[in-house]
Scaffold this motif. Structure first.
Motif, PDB file in Angstrom:
ATOM      1  N   SER A 112       3.403   9.645 -10.177  1.00 40.98           N
ATOM      2  CA  SER A 112       2.738   9.746 -11.473  1.00 40.98           C
ATOM      3  C   SER A 112       1.878  11.002 -11.550  1.00 40.98           C
ATOM      4  O   SER A 112       1.696  11.545 -12.635  1.00 40.98           O
ATOM      5  CB  SER A 112       1.900   8.504 -11.736  1.00 40.98           C
ATOM      6  OG  SER A 112       0.881   8.409 -10.794  1.00 40.98           O
ATOM      7  N   ASN A 113       1.374  11.525 -10.434  1.00 38.83           N
ATOM      8  CA  ASN A 113       0.589  12.759 -10.455  1.00 38.83           C
ATOM      9  C   ASN A 113       1.493  13.979 -10.664  1.00 38.83           C
ATOM     10  O   ASN A 113       1.046  15.001 -11.169  1.00 38.83           O
ATOM     11  CB  ASN A 113      -0.195  12.928  -9.146  1.00 38.83           C
ATOM     12  CG  ASN A 113      -1.376  11.978  -9.087  1.00 38.83           C
ATOM     13  OD1 ASN A 113      -1.837  11.490 -10.126  1.00 38.83           O
ATOM     14  ND2 ASN A 113      -1.857  11.702  -7.889  1.00 38.83           N
ATOM     15  N   GLN A 114       2.731  13.904 -10.271  1.00 39.59           N
ATOM     16  CA  GLN A 114       3.644  15.029 -10.413  1.00 39.59           C
ATOM     17  C   GLN A 114       4.070  15.198 -11.875  1.00 39.59           C
ATOM     18  O   GLN A 114       4.405  16.292 -12.302  1.00 39.59           O
ATOM     19  CB  GLN A 114       4.890  14.816  -9.545  1.00 39.59           C
ATOM     20  CG  GLN A 114       4.607  14.966  -8.073  1.00 39.59           C
ATOM     21  CD  GLN A 114       5.849  14.682  -7.251  1.00 39.59           C
ATOM     22  OE1 GLN A 114       6.919  14.402  -7.781  1.00 39.59           O
ATOM     23  NE2 GLN A 114       5.718  14.756  -5.934  1.00 39.59           N
ATOM     24  N   TRP A 135       3.849   1.478  -1.249  1.00 37.64           N
ATOM     25  CA  TRP A 135       4.450   1.548  -2.604  1.00 37.64           C
ATOM     26  C   TRP A 135       3.453   2.098  -3.633  1.00 37.64           C
ATOM     27  O   TRP A 135       3.794   2.925  -4.450  1.00 37.64           O
ATOM     28  CB  TRP A 135       4.917   0.149  -3.015  1.00 37.64           C
ATOM     29  CG  TRP A 135       5.442   0.093  -4.421  1.00 37.64           C
ATOM     30  CD1 TRP A 135       6.648   0.490  -4.854  1.00 37.64           C
ATOM     31  CD2 TRP A 135       4.736  -0.392  -5.569  1.00 37.64           C
ATOM     32  NE1 TRP A 135       6.773   0.291  -6.196  1.00 37.64           N
ATOM     33  CE2 TRP A 135       5.577  -0.265  -6.668  1.00 37.64           C
ATOM     34  CE3 TRP A 135       3.467  -0.930  -5.770  1.00 37.64           C
ATOM     35  CZ2 TRP A 135       5.224  -0.647  -7.944  1.00 37.64           C
ATOM     36  CZ3 TRP A 135       3.139  -1.313  -7.039  1.00 37.64           C
ATOM     37  CH2 TRP A 135       4.000  -1.169  -8.137  1.00 37.64           C
ATOM     38  N   VAL A 136       2.180   1.709  -3.506  1.00 35.82           N
ATOM     39  CA  VAL A 136       1.147   2.184  -4.431  1.00 35.82           C
ATOM     40  C   VAL A 136       0.932   3.677  -4.230  1.00 35.82           C
ATOM     41  O   VAL A 136       0.808   4.418  -5.212  1.00 35.82           O
ATOM     42  CB  VAL A 136      -0.155   1.381  -4.232  1.00 35.82           C
ATOM     43  CG1 VAL A 136      -1.325   2.036  -4.956  1.00 35.82           C
ATOM     44  CG2 VAL A 136       0.014  -0.041  -4.698  1.00 35.82           C
ATOM     45  N   ARG A 137       0.897   4.144  -2.988  1.00 35.01           N
ATOM     46  CA  ARG A 137       0.699   5.566  -2.746  1.00 35.01           C
ATOM     47  C   ARG A 137       1.868   6.375  -3.283  1.00 35.01           C
ATOM     48  O   ARG A 137       1.698   7.430  -3.880  1.00 35.01           O
ATOM     49  CB  ARG A 137       0.556   5.816  -1.234  1.00 35.01           C
ATOM     50  CG  ARG A 137      -0.820   5.557  -0.748  1.00 35.01           C
ATOM     51  CD  ARG A 137      -1.001   6.040   0.703  1.00 35.01           C
ATOM     52  NE  ARG A 137      -1.668   4.964   1.432  1.00 35.01           N
ATOM     53  CZ  ARG A 137      -1.183   4.305   2.454  1.00 35.01           C
ATOM     54  NH1 ARG A 137      -0.030   4.609   2.958  1.00 35.01           N
ATOM     55  NH2 ARG A 137      -1.863   3.343   3.006  1.00 35.01           N
ATOM     56  N   LYS A 138       3.072   5.852  -3.068  1.00 37.34           N
ATOM     57  CA  LYS A 138       4.257   6.537  -3.546  1.00 37.34           C
ATOM     58  C   LYS A 138       4.244   6.594  -5.082  1.00 37.34           C
ATOM     59  O   LYS A 138       4.540   7.625  -5.676  1.00 37.34           O
ATOM     60  CB  LYS A 138       5.499   5.801  -3.028  1.00 37.34           C
ATOM     61  CG  LYS A 138       6.791   6.511  -3.305  1.00 37.34           C
ATOM     62  CD  LYS A 138       7.924   5.704  -2.698  1.00 37.34           C
ATOM     63  CE  LYS A 138       9.239   6.368  -2.957  1.00 37.34           C
ATOM     64  NZ  LYS A 138      10.373   5.605  -2.470  1.00 37.34           N
ATOM     65  N   ARG A 139       3.875   5.534  -5.693  1.00 34.91           N
ATOM     66  CA  ARG A 139       3.826   5.490  -7.160  1.00 34.91           C
ATOM     67  C   ARG A 139       2.760   6.439  -7.692  1.00 34.91           C
ATOM     68  O   ARG A 139       2.976   7.138  -8.683  1.00 34.91           O
ATOM     69  CB  ARG A 139       3.537   4.064  -7.635  1.00 34.91           C
ATOM     70  CG  ARG A 139       3.732   3.902  -9.128  1.00 34.91           C
ATOM     71  CD  ARG A 139       3.289   2.579  -9.569  1.00 34.91           C
ATOM     72  NE  ARG A 139       1.819   2.579  -9.496  1.00 34.91           N
ATOM     73  CZ  ARG A 139       1.020   1.649  -9.945  1.00 34.91           C
ATOM     74  NH1 ARG A 139       1.510   0.588 -10.484  1.00 34.91           N
ATOM     75  NH2 ARG A 139      -0.265   1.725  -9.840  1.00 34.91           N
ATOM     76  N   ASP A 140       1.604   6.495  -7.040  1.00 38.26           N
ATOM     77  CA  ASP A 140       0.541   7.404  -7.466  1.00 38.26           C
ATOM     78  C   ASP A 140       0.972   8.857  -7.298  1.00 38.26           C
ATOM     79  O   ASP A 140       0.645   9.699  -8.136  1.00 38.26           O
ATOM     80  CB  ASP A 140      -0.743   7.151  -6.663  1.00 38.26           C
ATOM     81  CG  ASP A 140      -1.441   5.878  -7.088  1.00 38.26           C
ATOM     82  OD1 ASP A 140      -1.126   5.382  -8.209  1.00 38.26           O
ATOM     83  OD2 ASP A 140      -2.293   5.361  -6.346  1.00 38.26           O
ATOM     84  N   SER A 141       1.694   9.167  -6.258  1.00 38.05           N
ATOM     85  CA  SER A 141       2.133  10.545  -6.066  1.00 38.05           C
ATOM     86  C   SER A 141       3.182  10.941  -7.102  1.00 38.05           C
ATOM     87  O   SER A 141       3.185  12.072  -7.592  1.00 38.05           O
ATOM     88  CB  SER A 141       2.673  10.751  -4.647  1.00 38.05           C
ATOM     89  OG  SER A 141       3.861  10.018  -4.464  1.00 38.05           O
ATOM     90  N   GLN A 148       0.825  -1.202   0.000  1.00 35.29           N
ATOM     91  CA  GLN A 148       0.000   0.000   0.000  1.00 35.29           C
ATOM     92  C   GLN A 148       0.861   1.255   0.000  1.00 35.29           C
ATOM     93  O   GLN A 148       0.561   2.235  -0.694  1.00 35.29           O
ATOM     94  CB  GLN A 148      -0.939   0.006   1.207  1.00 35.29           C
ATOM     95  CG  GLN A 148      -2.099  -0.932   1.031  1.00 35.29           C
ATOM     96  CD  GLN A 148      -3.017  -0.923   2.252  1.00 35.29           C
ATOM     97  OE1 GLN A 148      -2.600  -0.570   3.371  1.00 35.29           O
ATOM     98  NE2 GLN A 148      -4.249  -1.337   2.034  1.00 35.29           N
TER      99      GLN A 148
END
Length: 155
Positions: free
Chosen positions: A152-154, A144-150, A142
């Motif tokens: 990709s949003n940048q 890792w997913v949050r870090k990846r989403d942040s 979880q």
């Protein structure tokens, strides 16, 4: 004198022979004057009529033959019947094979998508079971997913 008499006698005989020939010629001349030459064209007419009759027969035969040839040309075909049939069969086989392959390709795409969805559900259920058995790894996942989403949003 005897000679003279002999010559006279000879001359008289000659004149008499000459007169005979003249009378004979006059008689023949009279025959030719009375002779009438009649031109007989019946043989020529017969041969001409016979020739014309034969020509008419030949012309009739030629007309019949030309008529037959015209009818043959009108009914003639460029391709024979068996070739036209073979062409139709070949086209039909091509259409059927293209239809089969198009249907198979469409079904393949549908099956591929169904297999993908089925595999996705299977992987999710396997991961759910794995994460249920290993809660620590699930927490790391979880993060890792949050870090990846942040990240990709940048972008």
């Amino acid at each position: 004198m005897k000679k003279m008499e002999a010559m006279m006698e000879l001359l008289t005989d000659e004149i008499e022979g000459f007169n005979k020939s003249i009378r004979k010629l006059e008689g023949l001349s009279e025959n030719f004057k009375n002779l009438k030459v009649k031109a007989d064209t019946s043989n020529i007419k017969y041969y001409v009529n016979e020739f014309l009759r034969k020509q008419e027969q030949v012309i009739e035969i030629n007309k019949e033959q030309v008529t037959e040839i015209k009818q043959g040309i009108k009914s003639a075909r460029v391709t024979p019947n068996w070739l036209a049939t073979l062409f139709c069969i070949a086209v039909s086989i091509q259409i059927l094979s293209l239809s089969y392959f198009a249907h198979h390709f469409i079904q393949f795409e549908i099956r591929k998508e169904e297999a993908f969805l089925h595999g996705r559900k299977e992987v999710v259920s396997e991961l759910r079971g794995y994460f249920d058995n290993h809660p620590i790894i699930y927490k790391d996942f979880q993060k890792w997913v949050r870090k990846r989403d942040s990240v990709s949003n940048q972008k």
